[in-house]
Motif scaffolding. Structure first.
Motif, short mmCIF file in Angstrom:
data_model
loop_
_atom_site.label_atom_id
_atom_site.label_comp_id
_atom_site.label_asym_id
_atom_site.label_seq_id
_atom_site.Cartn_x
_atom_site.Cartn_y
_atom_site.Cartn_z
N ALA A 1 -25.36 -84.69 -13.90
CA ALA A 1 -26.25 -83.71 -14.53
C ALA A 1 -26.85 -84.33 -15.79
O ALA A 1 -26.29 -85.28 -16.36
CB ALA A 1 -25.50 -82.43 -14.87
N GLN A 2 -27.95 -83.79 -16.24
CA GLN A 2 -28.54 -84.20 -17.50
C GLN A 2 -29.34 -83.04 -18.07
O GLN A 2 -29.89 -82.23 -17.34
CB GLN A 2 -29.42 -85.44 -17.33
N GLY A 3 -29.33 -82.94 -19.39
CA GLY A 3 -30.04 -81.83 -20.03
C GLY A 3 -29.60 -81.65 -21.46
O GLY A 3 -28.92 -82.50 -22.05
N THR A 4 -29.97 -80.53 -22.04
CA THR A 4 -29.58 -80.19 -23.40
C THR A 4 -28.12 -79.71 -23.42
O THR A 4 -27.51 -79.50 -22.36
CB THR A 4 -30.47 -79.07 -23.96
N ALA A 5 -27.59 -79.51 -24.62
CA ALA A 5 -26.22 -79.01 -24.74
C ALA A 5 -26.05 -77.68 -24.02
O ALA A 5 -25.07 -77.47 -23.29
CB ALA A 5 -25.84 -78.88 -26.21
N ALA A 6 -27.01 -76.78 -24.20
CA ALA A 6 -26.91 -75.47 -23.56
C ALA A 6 -26.93 -75.60 -22.04
O ALA A 6 -26.18 -74.90 -21.33
CB ALA A 6 -28.06 -74.57 -24.03
N GLU A 7 -27.76 -76.48 -21.53
CA GLU A 7 -27.85 -76.66 -20.08
C GLU A 7 -26.57 -77.27 -19.51
O GLU A 7 -26.11 -76.87 -18.44
CB GLU A 7 -29.06 -77.54 -19.76
N ILE A 8 -26.01 -78.24 -20.23
CA ILE A 8 -24.79 -78.89 -19.75
C ILE A 8 -23.60 -77.95 -19.82
O ILE A 8 -22.76 -77.90 -18.92
CB ILE A 8 -24.51 -80.18 -20.53
N ARG A 9 -23.51 -77.17 -20.90
CA ARG A 9 -22.39 -76.22 -21.05
C ARG A 9 -22.33 -75.21 -19.92
O ARG A 9 -21.25 -74.76 -19.53
CB ARG A 9 -22.51 -75.47 -22.38
N SER A 10 -23.51 -74.86 -19.40
CA SER A 10 -23.56 -73.80 -18.39
C SER A 10 -23.69 -74.34 -16.96
O SER A 10 -23.80 -73.57 -16.01
CB SER A 10 -24.74 -72.85 -18.67
N ASN A 11 -23.67 -75.67 -16.82
CA ASN A 11 -23.80 -76.27 -15.50
C ASN A 11 -22.47 -76.21 -14.76
O ASN A 11 -21.48 -76.81 -15.20
CB ASN A 11 -24.27 -77.73 -15.67
N GLN A 12 -22.44 -75.51 -13.65
CA GLN A 12 -21.17 -75.28 -12.95
C GLN A 12 -20.57 -76.57 -12.42
O GLN A 12 -19.34 -76.75 -12.43
CB GLN A 12 -21.38 -74.30 -11.80
N ILE B 1 -18.84 -78.15 -15.36
CA ILE B 1 -17.63 -77.38 -15.68
C ILE B 1 -16.51 -77.75 -14.71
O ILE B 1 -15.37 -78.01 -15.11
CB ILE B 1 -17.93 -75.86 -15.61
N ASP B 2 -16.84 -77.81 -13.44
CA ASP B 2 -15.83 -78.11 -12.42
C ASP B 2 -15.32 -79.55 -12.54
O ASP B 2 -14.13 -79.82 -12.36
CB ASP B 2 -16.40 -77.90 -11.02
N ALA B 3 -16.23 -80.48 -12.83
CA ALA B 3 -15.87 -81.90 -12.80
C ALA B 3 -15.29 -82.41 -14.10
O ALA B 3 -14.51 -83.37 -14.09
CB ALA B 3 -17.11 -82.73 -12.45
N TYR B 4 -15.65 -81.74 -15.23
CA TYR B 4 -15.30 -82.35 -16.51
C TYR B 4 -14.89 -81.35 -17.58
O TYR B 4 -13.81 -81.47 -18.18
CB TYR B 4 -16.48 -83.19 -17.00
N LEU B 5 -15.71 -80.37 -17.86
CA LEU B 5 -15.43 -79.50 -19.00
C LEU B 5 -14.24 -78.58 -18.75
O LEU B 5 -13.45 -78.33 -19.66
CB LEU B 5 -16.67 -78.65 -19.33
N GLY B 6 -14.14 -78.05 -17.55
CA GLY B 6 -13.07 -77.11 -17.25
C GLY B 6 -13.44 -75.70 -17.64
O GLY B 6 -14.23 -75.46 -18.57
N THR B 7 -12.84 -74.75 -16.95
CA THR B 7 -13.16 -73.34 -17.19
C THR B 7 -12.74 -72.90 -18.58
O THR B 7 -13.44 -72.13 -19.24
CB THR B 7 -12.46 -72.46 -16.14
N ASP B 8 -11.61 -73.39 -19.09
CA ASP B 8 -11.13 -72.98 -20.41
C ASP B 8 -12.13 -73.33 -21.50
O ASP B 8 -12.40 -72.54 -22.39
CB ASP B 8 -9.78 -73.63 -20.72
N HIS B 9 -12.68 -74.53 -21.44
CA HIS B 9 -13.67 -74.94 -22.44
C HIS B 9 -14.91 -74.06 -22.35
O HIS B 9 -15.46 -73.63 -23.37
CB HIS B 9 -14.06 -76.41 -22.23
N HIS B 10 -15.34 -73.77 -21.12
CA HIS B 10 -16.53 -72.95 -20.93
C HIS B 10 -16.31 -71.55 -21.48
O HIS B 10 -17.17 -70.99 -22.17
CB HIS B 10 -16.86 -72.89 -19.45
N LEU B 11 -15.14 -70.95 -21.21
CA LEU B 11 -14.85 -69.60 -21.70
C LEU B 11 -14.73 -69.58 -23.21
O LEU B 11 -15.21 -68.65 -23.86
CB LEU B 11 -13.58 -69.09 -21.05
N ALA B 12 -14.11 -70.60 -23.80
CA ALA B 12 -13.99 -70.69 -25.24
C ALA B 12 -15.36 -70.80 -25.91
O ALA B 12 -15.62 -70.18 -26.93
CB ALA B 12 -13.11 -71.88 -25.62
N GLN B 13 -16.25 -71.57 -25.29
CA GLN B 13 -17.58 -71.72 -25.85
C GLN B 13 -18.34 -70.40 -25.76
O GLN B 13 -19.02 -69.99 -26.69
CB GLN B 13 -18.35 -72.82 -25.07
#
Length: 255
Positions: A224-235, A238-250
């Motif tokens: 994926a590639q994009g802005t911070a907002a786009e990457i934070r919300s990219n499923q 989230i699945d491959a790297y950020l994880g659900t916990d990081h997404h929910l905390a953000q």
């Protein structure tokens, strides 16, 4: 300034970089992220000439630099500061940067003079001030803190007058306070010098705070590639790297 087209590299049967294409606009600040083994450092090795690409192009300042040596690429203006600082341990901070500046000016004979050549001292002082190391100019490189050693490594890269600066995990091994101090220096450097900066970083709070654009690698390919907002919300991210916990905390932090 820098454009990567269909870059591919394999080691034996393992494809470390798979058809990567990215454009880096002049003066941009870009993060390269991804899980361990995603191919981030291999990507830096390919564009900086440390590894030869199997196929593809790296267009830098109008020419394809694939096949050129690391030294040739540095002379063209792409310089890399490493995850593990590469220093002159027995030299003072000032002397280390003086040696790097003098080498870049291709005045090797001047290394043996008692005093630096005209213009060299001014350049050294500029780098020390820019990185906040002026007060430690007389300190031996080996006696610096870990964070200041990393800053000195960036200073040695700046001595090459880069158009593009590659930073390989600039905050690795640092505590929280030292990390934010370092990344503040990186952001100040980028704003002051107007150069193109690419950095690899695992701390997502840092990435999301300062990167204009984020490119996510997985298994050597662009996920994926994009802005911070786009990457934070990219499923997929989230699945491959950020994880659900990081997404929910953000998400909670934005409410």
């Amino acid at each position: 300034m820098l454009s990567v087209k269909n870059l591919t590299k394999s080691f034996g049967g393992v494809q470390a970089s798979r058809d990567i294409s990215i454009d880096f606009p002049d003066g941009s600040l870009t993060a390269i992220i991804g899980p361990n083994g995603a191919g981030k450092t291999t990507f830096f090795n390919l564009i900086s000439g440390a590894f030869p690409a199997d196929s593809g192009q790296v267009i830098f300042d109008g020419q394809d630099i694939v096949g050129k040596s690391s030294l040739e690429i540095v002379r063209l203006g792409m310089v890399r500061a490493f995850q593990v600082a590469a220093l002159f341990p027995s030299l003072s901070v000032s002397d280390a940067i003086t040696a790097a500046v003098t080498s870049h000016q291709r005045r090797s004979a001047a290394l043996f003079r008692s005093f630096p050549l005209e213009g060299t001292k001014t350049r050294v002082e500029e780098i020390l001030e820019l990185l906040g190391l002026a007060s430690k100019a007389a300190t031996l490189s080996r006696n610096l803190s870990h964070g200041d050693q990393k800053l000195l490594d960036i200073g040695l890269a700046l001595a090459m007058d880069p158009k593009v600066l590659l930073l390989d995990e600039p905050t690795a091994g640092m505590g929280p306070d030292e990390r934010w101090r370092m990344i503040g220096k990186v952001q100040h450097l980028w704003e002051a010098k107007k150069m193109t900066v690419l950095f690899i970083e695992h701390d997502m709070d840092i990435v999301f705070k300062i990167a204009q654009t984020i490119h996510v690698l997985k298994y050597g390919a662009i996920l994926a590639q994009g802005t911070a907002a786009e990457i934070r919300s990219n499923q997929d991210v989230i699945d491959a790297y950020l994880g659900t916990d990081h997404h929910l905390a953000q998400a909670a932090g934005e409410q």
